[in-house]
Design a protein around this motif. Structure first.
Motif, PDB file in Angstrom:
ATOM      1  N   SER A  23     -36.188   8.907 -55.372  1.00 31.37           N
ATOM      2  CA  SER A  23     -35.663   8.501 -54.075  1.00 31.37           C
ATOM      3  C   SER A  23     -35.836   9.619 -53.048  1.00 31.37           C
ATOM      4  O   SER A  23     -35.505  10.778 -53.306  1.00 31.37           O
ATOM      5  CB  SER A  23     -34.175   8.146 -54.193  1.00 31.37           C
ATOM      6  OG  SER A  23     -33.676   7.660 -52.973  1.00 31.37           O
ATOM      7  N   THR A  24     -36.367   9.227 -51.890  1.00 34.49           N
ATOM      8  CA  THR A  24     -36.589  10.189 -50.821  1.00 34.49           C
ATOM      9  C   THR A  24     -36.201   9.552 -49.493  1.00 34.49           C
ATOM     10  O   THR A  24     -35.870   8.365 -49.423  1.00 34.49           O
ATOM     11  CB  THR A  24     -38.053  10.674 -50.812  1.00 34.49           C
ATOM     12  OG1 THR A  24     -38.182  11.824 -49.961  1.00 34.49           O
ATOM     13  CG2 THR A  24     -39.002   9.573 -50.332  1.00 34.49           C
ATOM     14  N   TRP A  25     -36.232  10.330 -48.451  1.00 35.56           N
ATOM     15  CA  TRP A  25     -35.913   9.826 -47.109  1.00 35.56           C
ATOM     16  C   TRP A  25     -37.142   9.153 -46.498  1.00 35.56           C
ATOM     17  O   TRP A  25     -38.238   9.687 -46.652  1.00 35.56           O
ATOM     18  CB  TRP A  25     -35.448  10.991 -46.228  1.00 35.56           C
ATOM     19  CG  TRP A  25     -35.109  10.579 -44.827  1.00 35.56           C
ATOM     20  CD1 TRP A  25     -35.937  10.620 -43.744  1.00 35.56           C
ATOM     21  CD2 TRP A  25     -33.883  10.038 -44.373  1.00 35.56           C
ATOM     22  NE1 TRP A  25     -35.297  10.131 -42.640  1.00 35.56           N
ATOM     23  CE2 TRP A  25     -34.021   9.767 -42.996  1.00 35.56           C
ATOM     24  CE3 TRP A  25     -32.668   9.733 -44.993  1.00 35.56           C
ATOM     25  CZ2 TRP A  25     -33.000   9.221 -42.240  1.00 35.56           C
ATOM     26  CZ3 TRP A  25     -31.658   9.196 -44.225  1.00 35.56           C
ATOM     27  CH2 TRP A  25     -31.829   8.950 -42.858  1.00 35.56           C
ATOM     28  N   PRO A  26     -36.982   8.026 -45.790  1.00 37.27           N
ATOM     29  CA  PRO A  26     -35.774   7.224 -45.616  1.00 37.27           C
ATOM     30  C   PRO A  26     -35.610   6.258 -46.787  1.00 37.27           C
ATOM     31  O   PRO A  26     -36.587   5.754 -47.326  1.00 37.27           O
ATOM     32  CB  PRO A  26     -36.040   6.499 -44.313  1.00 37.27           C
ATOM     33  CG  PRO A  26     -37.520   6.287 -44.310  1.00 37.27           C
ATOM     34  CD  PRO A  26     -38.109   7.507 -44.976  1.00 37.27           C
ATOM     35  N   GLN A  27     -34.381   5.987 -47.158  1.00 36.11           N
ATOM     36  CA  GLN A  27     -34.139   5.108 -48.298  1.00 36.11           C
ATOM     37  C   GLN A  27     -34.106   3.636 -47.907  1.00 36.11           C
ATOM     38  O   GLN A  27     -34.223   2.771 -48.769  1.00 36.11           O
ATOM     39  CB  GLN A  27     -32.828   5.501 -48.979  1.00 36.11           C
ATOM     40  CG  GLN A  27     -32.908   6.874 -49.651  1.00 36.11           C
ATOM     41  CD  GLN A  27     -31.568   7.343 -50.155  1.00 36.11           C
ATOM     42  OE1 GLN A  27     -30.637   7.522 -49.397  1.00 36.11           O
ATOM     43  NE2 GLN A  27     -31.472   7.547 -51.460  1.00 36.11           N
TER      44      GLN A  27
ATOM     45  N   ASP B 221     -33.869   0.835 -39.509  1.00 36.92           N
ATOM     46  CA  ASP B 221     -33.487   2.003 -38.724  1.00 36.92           C
ATOM     47  C   ASP B 221     -31.981   2.070 -38.465  1.00 36.92           C
ATOM     48  O   ASP B 221     -31.488   3.052 -37.924  1.00 36.92           O
ATOM     49  CB  ASP B 221     -34.197   1.995 -37.360  1.00 36.92           C
ATOM     50  CG  ASP B 221     -35.616   2.521 -37.473  1.00 36.92           C
ATOM     51  OD1 ASP B 221     -35.919   3.171 -38.480  1.00 36.92           O
ATOM     52  OD2 ASP B 221     -36.409   2.279 -36.552  1.00 36.92           O
ATOM     53  N   LEU B 222     -31.277   1.047 -38.827  1.00 41.67           N
ATOM     54  CA  LEU B 222     -29.846   1.002 -38.532  1.00 41.67           C
ATOM     55  C   LEU B 222     -29.097   2.092 -39.291  1.00 41.67           C
ATOM     56  O   LEU B 222     -29.519   2.542 -40.356  1.00 41.67           O
ATOM     57  CB  LEU B 222     -29.286  -0.378 -38.912  1.00 41.67           C
ATOM     58  CG  LEU B 222     -29.833  -1.578 -38.130  1.00 41.67           C
ATOM     59  CD1 LEU B 222     -29.262  -2.867 -38.695  1.00 41.67           C
ATOM     60  CD2 LEU B 222     -29.515  -1.456 -36.649  1.00 41.67           C
ATOM     61  N   TRP B 223     -27.968   2.521 -38.710  1.00 41.00           N
ATOM     62  CA  TRP B 223     -27.144   3.522 -39.367  1.00 41.00           C
ATOM     63  C   TRP B 223     -25.739   2.968 -39.561  1.00 41.00           C
ATOM     64  O   TRP B 223     -25.178   2.409 -38.634  1.00 41.00           O
ATOM     65  CB  TRP B 223     -27.091   4.811 -38.533  1.00 41.00           C
ATOM     66  CG  TRP B 223     -26.448   5.921 -39.304  1.00 41.00           C
ATOM     67  CD1 TRP B 223     -25.159   6.347 -39.228  1.00 41.00           C
ATOM     68  CD2 TRP B 223     -27.073   6.723 -40.298  1.00 41.00           C
ATOM     69  NE1 TRP B 223     -24.925   7.358 -40.112  1.00 41.00           N
ATOM     70  CE2 TRP B 223     -26.089   7.623 -40.795  1.00 41.00           C
ATOM     71  CE3 TRP B 223     -28.355   6.756 -40.855  1.00 41.00           C
ATOM     72  CZ2 TRP B 223     -26.357   8.561 -41.786  1.00 41.00           C
ATOM     73  CZ3 TRP B 223     -28.618   7.695 -41.842  1.00 41.00           C
ATOM     74  CH2 TRP B 223     -27.636   8.578 -42.294  1.00 41.00           C
ATOM     75  N   PRO B 224     -25.136   3.054 -40.744  1.00 42.07           N
ATOM     76  CA  PRO B 224     -25.716   3.645 -41.950  1.00 42.07           C
ATOM     77  C   PRO B 224     -26.836   2.778 -42.512  1.00 42.07           C
ATOM     78  O   PRO B 224     -26.897   1.575 -42.230  1.00 42.07           O
ATOM     79  CB  PRO B 224     -24.527   3.720 -42.908  1.00 42.07           C
ATOM     80  CG  PRO B 224     -23.609   2.637 -42.457  1.00 42.07           C
ATOM     81  CD  PRO B 224     -23.744   2.578 -40.974  1.00 42.07           C
TER      82      PRO B 224
END
Length: 796
Positions: free
Chosen positions: A349-353, A357-360
């Motif tokens: 697992s790496t960014w972005p998971q 684009d929404l946060w969280p």
């Protein structure tokens, strides 16, 4: 240093009496070999002051081609003599004693000064199954003097200068760049050449490196006499630092992130309109569009419709532009598909998971982004094939984000991922070296007219050879974080990698709910920017709020004026900074210098974590606490208001052995004492070492706006001194062929005489005639000198 001879003579006498137990050794062209207690040991000379030590279980041949070390062992003249259980090796620079009964090694100088010893039975091999490969967990332990400061080990944000009494779990991360190398105040260094997760431990029981994976122990011991000498030895092993272009030393603006090309270009226009100097702007992520197109290395975002025009617009305003690239790819990218075909994508697992684009982030919509295998030369070729398209847009450099890389929700099995060189576990910490090296090597191969410039979030030993400047990661905006940057950058530099910087103002503003409206944050930003003016790259960046100077008011505003003052100061110091960068390249020097580098005999200077030398002349003492805010009474929540009613001060220690001058007032102080200096918002303590000859450049809007045909040359008397002014074409690699010029300024303090040497060398566009305004800072006297390249003597 302690004399080792007395103890060694005693050991020799005892062992001669029992010589029948002595084991044999074999002399080789490069050193010696021996098998002791079922351990094969080899000592190889790389030069008279540097040796490689290899150890492995007997019967398990151990050969390894280093990823960091590019130097090959050289046939070195050495003497070897056995005395009982000891075999003694001696060169012109170093003595080594190997105990043929225990296998422990002792290092000392040729003057018989004890340096370091391995602990008896200090080597350990523990069987380990590494993703199906039967190997070992390896450990080597040493004994240091109780009061011996050591430095290096990369970048840790712990606020510690000396790295004694620490335990470091060395796995590359966002905020921590681990380099398994330390150096001692005694003038020696140890490089543990292993790339797997490693634990460094220093406690009363000993000092050790313990790595998860290794077919054997592999380390280098080097003696340099002092910190500069150790760094020189390390760069001889792992590569020299090339020269950055002049424009990289100007001021850089960035944020997370410019949402369109119009917004980015407008920032440069605003700086030019306001007359505030700027040399570079950076485009952060998402110019490629969605997370499924992560790192496509293409302008697929509709807000960047004409990238060629964007780059051209920036260049026409005499600024430079670099752009964010990553080490992972979304599943819809061309790179992903091509890398997947050759098995060059890893599964963790790496960014972005999330694909959103929404946060969280919505984890139920996984992005599918995967990290590539930079250990694979074919994968590095693919990476560059797509990046070259961006290079043809005339972008000026690369911002290699997540170069450690991001490893999220890590599981032990993640390290079983196969790479070109074995398990990910085996080579994990060298990831930044390989990915940065891939870009640098490819660019250099196709274009020698533009120097490689890479801004990267992580580093490993040897990365200095690739034209990379490492930044300290996504640090939080806080006074403690600012304080910790100082020792982080200094210890990083002490590993031999000279170029480092931090996000001015800190990346995350989560502590400050009012963001830029919070006066404490505005004060913190100004103080961080002042620190940044004295680091190898002056770069403002962060999330949560923009950081351009006009966000802090306008001319006449306290914060704005302080920011503008230090940006302008940076440009006035460019002749000093660029010449210092040449000293880094030509003489293995360092730009950010811990006090141990220049004052190793001053015990009061060895563990200070809030001041440093910038170049060899400027002592910088950043302000790292709030001074001009107070709570607003009657508020339910703690809210700060600015309060400039009282000017505060900071105390700075001035190292012994020299006199010092206040940079701002030229007031003189003796070294070996603490001095207090008033620190209004636009002042941090900066002191100039006696004997300094310092060039000061003109006021400019960008680094190359004006030639240095009229420089102020400041002389700070009180000691003899020398400064070499370096000039070249400001970019390209012609300097490697001798296409540059230097002018040496030598100050004789007794005769009160400054000698300006004959100019040495030449380059296209070189200034033929110029003026030097030589200023004696005591008495404020000056003499204007016409200089045509011939020696001139100026007397005061």
């Amino acid at each position: 240093m302690k004399k080792w001879s007395t103890f060694l003579l005693l050991l020799t006498a005892l062992s001669i009496g029992n010589n029948s137990n002595a084991q044999s050794f074999q002399k080789t062209d490069l050193g010696i070999k021996a098998t002791i207690n079922s351990t094969a040991i080899e000592i190889q000379y790389y030069n008279p002051s540097t040796v490689r030590v290899l150890k492995s279980p007997d019967g398990r041949p151990f050969t390894k081609e280093s990823l960091s070390v590019i130097k090959t062992p050289q046939k070195t003249t050495f003497q070897v003599k056995q005395q009982g259980d000891w075999v003694n090796l001696k060169t012109t620079a170093l003595n080594i004693a190997l105990n043929l009964k225990t296998g422990a090694i002792i290092y000392s100088t040729v003057h018989d000064e004890y340096l370091l010893k391995e602990k008896q039975e200090g080597v350990q091999f523990t069987p380990f199954n590494d993703a199906g490969n039967n190997t070992f967990t390896v450990q080597q332990s040493f004994e240091l003097d109780n009061d011996e400061p050591i430095y290096g080990l990369g970048q840790q944000q712990q606020g510690k200068m000396s790295q004694r009494n620490v335990t470091l779990n060395m796995v590359q991360g966002n905020l921590d760049d681990y380099i398994p190398f330390f150096q001692s105040v005694k003038g020696y260094g140890v490089f543990w050449d292993n790339y797997s997760p490693t634990v460094f431990t220093d406690n009363p029981q000993g000092t050790s490196f313990k790595s998860d994976v290794g077919d054997g122990v592999d380390y280098y011991f080097m003696y340099g006499g002092n910190a500069d000498g150790v760094i020189a030895r390390m760069r001889e092993l792992t590569g020299q630092a090339p020269l950055f272009p002049l424009w990289t030393f100007g001021y850089w603006q960035s944020k997370e992130r410019y949402k369109s090309q119009d917004e980015l270009v407008e920032v440069v226009k605003q700086y030019r309109k306001m007359g505030v100097p700027l040399d570079g702007i950076i485009q952060d992520w998402q110019y490629w569009g969605s997370n499924y197109l992560w790192n496509a290395m293409d302008f697929l975002n509709a807000e960047f419709p004409k990238p060629e025009k964007m780059v051209s617009d920036v260049h026409q305003m005499n600024a430079h532009m670099i752009i964010s690239i990553w080490n992972s790819f979304g599943p819809q990218t061309k790179q992903y598909k091509e890398l997947d075909k050759i098995g060059a994508l890893m599964n963790f697992s790496t960014w972005p998971q999330s694909g959103s684009d929404l946060w969280p982030p919505r984890r139920d919509y996984p992005s599918g982004v995967r990290v590539y295998d930079p250990y694979n030369p074919a994968a590095r070729d693919i990476y560059w094939k797509y990046l070259e398209h961006m290079y043809k847009l005339r972008l000026d450099g690369w911002w290699m984000d997540s170069s450690e890389p991001d490893h999220l929700d890590a599981k032990p099995s993640d390290f079983d991922n196969k790479t070109y060189l074995g398990s990910f576990r085996k080579v994990r910490n060298a990831f930044p070296l390989m990915t940065v090296g891939g870009v640098s090597t490819h660019q250099r191969a196709i274009d020698s007219g533009k120097r490689v410039f890479i801004l990267t979030r992580s580093a490993f030993a040897g990365q200095q050879r690739y034209g990379a400047n490492t930044w300290s990661g996504d640090v939080t905006s806080s006074w403690n974080a600012l304080m910790n940057q100082i020792s982080a950058g200094l210890n990083f530099s002490l590993t031999g990698i000279p170029y480092w910087n931090a996000d001015i103002g800190g990346f995350f503003l989560s502590r400050f709910k009012r963001k830029l409206e919070d006066p404490e944050y505005r004060e913190l930003y100004v103080r961080w920017l002042q620190f940044g003016a004295f680091t190898p790259m002056m770069r403002s960046h962060g999330a949560d709020a923009p950081r351009e100077i006009y966000q802090f008011g306008q001319k006449g505003n306290t914060y704005y004026d302080a920011i503008e003052k230090y940006i302008n100061l940076r440009y006035h110091l460019l002749p000093y900074i660029y010449s210092t960068s040449w000293d880094v390249t030509a003489n293995q020097s360092s730009m950010m210098r811990a006090l141990v580098m220049d004052f190793p005999k001053d015990k009061n200077a060895l563990d200070l974590n809030d001041e440093f030398m910038f170049g060899r002349s400027l002592l910088v003492s950043p302000v790292t606490n709030a001074m001009y805010v107070k709570p607003v009474p009657g508020e339910k929540e703690t809210i700060q208001a600015e309060d400039f009613s009282e000017i505060k001060s900071k105390t700075t220690y001035l190292p012994d052995g020299t006199d010092w001058y206040d940079f701002w007032t030229a007031e003189k102080f003796s070294g070996g004492q603490k001095v207090s200096r008033q620190t209004p918002l636009d002042i941090i303590p900066v002191y100039v070492k006696a004997g300094t000859v310092m060039p000061v450049g003109p006021s400019v809007q960008y680094a190359e706006e004006k030639k240095w045909d009229s420089l102020e040359i400041r002389v700070y008397p009180g000691a003899n001194g020398k400064f070499v002014l370096y000039e070249d074409e400001n970019d390209n690699y012609n300097y490697e062929r001798g296409v540059y010029a230097t002018v040496t300024f030598t100050w004789d303090d007794t005769k009160k005489m400054l000698t300006i040497s004959d100019r040495n060398g030449s380059f296209p566009g070189m200034i033929g005639e110029r003026k030097f305004n030589v200023v004696m800072v005591t008495g404020h006297t000056n003499k204007v000198i016409a200089y045509t390249g011939k020696k001139i003597v100026v007397k005061f």
